[in-house]
Scaffold this active site. Structure first.
Site, PDB file in Angstrom:
ATOM      1  CG  ASN A 173      -0.484  -7.189  -1.306  1.00 42.97           C
ATOM      2  OD1 ASN A 173      -0.959  -7.653  -2.462  1.00 42.97           O
ATOM      3  ND2 ASN A 173      -0.922  -6.882  -0.111  1.00 42.97           N
TER       4      ASN A 173
ATOM      5  CG  ASP B 210     -12.254  -9.782   2.304  1.00 45.44           C
ATOM      6  OD1 ASP B 210     -12.465  -8.889   1.678  1.00 45.44           O
ATOM      7  OD2 ASP B 210     -11.843  -9.708   3.458  1.00 45.44           O
TER       8      ASP B 210
ATOM      9  CD  GLU C  58      -2.773  -1.365   2.355  1.00 44.93           C
ATOM     10  OE1 GLU C  58      -2.703  -0.479   3.178  1.00 44.93           O
ATOM     11  OE2 GLU C  58      -3.556  -2.078   2.397  1.00 44.93           O
TER      12      GLU C  58
HETATM   13  C1  XIL Z   1      -5.939  -6.527   8.751  1.00 45.45           C
HETATM   14  C2  XIL Z   1      -6.092  -7.763   9.608  1.00 45.45           C
HETATM   15  O1  XIL Z   1      -6.940  -8.517   8.782  1.00 45.45           O
HETATM   16  C3  XIL Z   1      -6.586  -7.264  10.784  1.00 45.45           C
HETATM   17  O2  XIL Z   1      -7.044  -8.296  11.691  1.00 45.45           O
HETATM   18  C4  XIL Z   1      -5.850  -6.191  11.426  1.00 45.45           C
HETATM   19  O3  XIL Z   1      -6.472  -5.403  12.637  1.00 45.45           O
HETATM   20  C5  XIL Z   1      -5.716  -5.105  10.260  1.00 45.45           C
HETATM   21  O4  XIL Z   1      -5.039  -5.679   9.176  1.00 45.45           O
HETATM   22  N1  XIL Z   1      -4.821  -4.911   3.887  1.00 45.45           N
HETATM   23  C6  XIL Z   1      -3.951  -5.660   4.154  1.00 45.45           C
HETATM   24  C7  XIL Z   1      -3.952  -6.367   5.449  1.00 45.45           C
HETATM   25  O5  XIL Z   1      -2.681  -5.700   3.587  1.00 45.45           O
HETATM   26  O6  XIL Z   1      -2.692  -6.754   6.346  1.00 45.45           O
HETATM   27  C8  XIL Z   1      -5.152  -6.115   6.541  1.00 45.45           C
HETATM   28  O7  XIL Z   1      -5.159  -6.951   7.390  1.00 45.45           O
HETATM   29  C9  XIL Z   1      -6.298  -5.965   5.703  1.00 45.45           C
HETATM   30  C10 XIL Z   1      -6.145  -4.811   4.488  1.00 45.45           C
END
Ligand code: XIL
Length: 367
Positions: A197, A265, A155
């Site tokens: 990513n 998801d 990100e």
């Molecule tokens: C999320 C996890 O699922 C959570 O449990 C945590 O609180 C925050 O991070 N993008 C990403 C992931 O790259 O690492 C994130 O995961 C979701 C969004």
């Protein structure tokens, strides 16, 4: 007729009768069986659920052949203090993966979230550059040979993709931190595939154009970027077209990059109608996005962000939903069947896959 020849004939008959029609997939076929090794099907793992819930562990092992840690490999959890490493939870995941013959993806080395306080608090430029180098090197070296692919930088673009995200790293180190992270990762494990990513860059548009330009420029400068991860956290009520997702995977492939869907998801609470209608829309979208990956040779894996609705980050970040292919009781939802059908359909797209094993035996057993 010699026995070996007879066996060869029997095997060739079996090969001929392998079902090519996705509707012929057997009722109990798992996702990893349907994927058949051509592409990896994975899930992000909640390590406390893995250790506490037997059903969680058995469903994970049955259905998936790739895992990633949902949180345990992030900077804050894994290096909470300078050079104080907490590898045990991720090591437990790697042990689980080895027992169940799963690949491991590492997530994520350099990200602006879930950083430890010692990194966010008052480091000057040189200290931060040194901390980044030491973090990437320490994490990748520890898992060398065990983690097949890393999300090295996560990100780095703004939410809309109009510019680099003005993160701590960008503000203090400038855009060079991205190349630095990839180079340190390659040096620490020359075999691991290294990914950029991001989210919101799945289809075609400003952000995916920016990702494309970023990875193209990095590679032109000799920076070791092997792949792009498309997170694929989508709202099924307003998502990029599947044609655009496929075109985006295709153009990244033409750059010579591997593509993986890394955090899939699909939220459905925004879809009007009955629950059955929402779940049907979800089934279709799981199928179509997975089919886009199956049909693009550059696309090598699909990782879901969790796998059952009981354990999903979505509820606390976007409101209660049911974004994954298994429900709270680990029962498969329509989305499971959509996803499985798409994975299975590669036997039609790449017909030789279903015939590979018997064909090899034919050669070996001929007198
Ligand atoms: C999320 C996890 O699922 C959570 O449990 C945590 O609180 C925050 O991070 N993008 C990403 C992931 O790259 O690492 C994130 O995961 C979701 C969004």
């Amino acid at each position: 007729m010699r026995r070996a020849a007879l066996l060869a004939l029997t095997l060739s008959a079996c090969a001929g009768s392998l079902p090519n029609d996705p509707r012929e997939v057997a009722d109990r076929t798992t996702l990893r069986e349907a994927a058949g090794g051509r592409l990896r099907i994975g899930a992000a793992v909640d390590l406390s659920a893995l250790t506490r819930e037997a059903r969680y562990a058995s469903a994970l092992a049955d259905q998936f052949d790739s895992v990633t840690a949902e949180n345990a490999m992030k900077w804050g959890p894994i290096q909470p203090e300078p050079q104080v490493w907490r590898f045990e939870p991720a090591d437990a995941l790697i042990a689980f993966a080895r027992v169940h013959r799963m690949r491991v993806r590492g997530h994520a080395l350099v990200w602006h979230n879930q950083l430890p306080r010692w990194v966010t608090e008052q480091m000057n430029r040189d200290e931060l550059a040194a901390a980044l180098e030491a973090h990437v090197t320490g994490a990748v070296a520890h898992f060398r040979g065990m983690v097949a692919a890393w999300d090295v930088v996560n990100e780095a673009l703004s939410d809309s993709g109009d510019r680099l995200r003005p993160s701590l790293f960008e503000q203090r180190l400038g855009d060079g931190y991205i190349a630095q992270a990839f180079r340190a990762a390659r040096a620490a494990d020359p075999e691991a595939l290294l990914f950029y990513n991001d989210f919101g860059a799945e289809g075609l548009g400003q952000k995916s154009d920016r990702v494309f330009a970023l990875v193209k420029a990095l590679r032109a400068a000799g920076v070791p970027v092997d792949g792009v991860g498309l997170q694929m956290h989508l709202d099924a009520a307003r998502h990029p077209s599947v044609g655009d997702i496929r075109a985006n995977i295709h153009r990244l492939g033409e750059l010579g990059l591997v593509v993986e869907i890394t955090e899939m998801d699909l939220r459905v609470r925004g879809i009007a109608g009955t629950r059955a209608e929402r779940l049907e829309a979800q089934r279709v979208l799981y199928h179509d996005v997975a089919a886009a990956c199956v049909e693009e040779p550059a696309c090598k894996a699909i990782t879901l962000w969790g796998f059952c609705d009981a354990h999903s980050w979505i509820h606390s970040y976007f409101g209660v939903d049911e974004p994954l292919p298994f429900d709270e009781t680990y029962a498969p939802k329509p989305a499971f069947y959509g996803l499985r059908e798409a994975l299975w359909s590669q036997r039609r797209v790449f017909p030789r896959i279903g015939q590979q094993e018997p064909a090899v035996d034919l050669v070996v057993t001929a007198p």
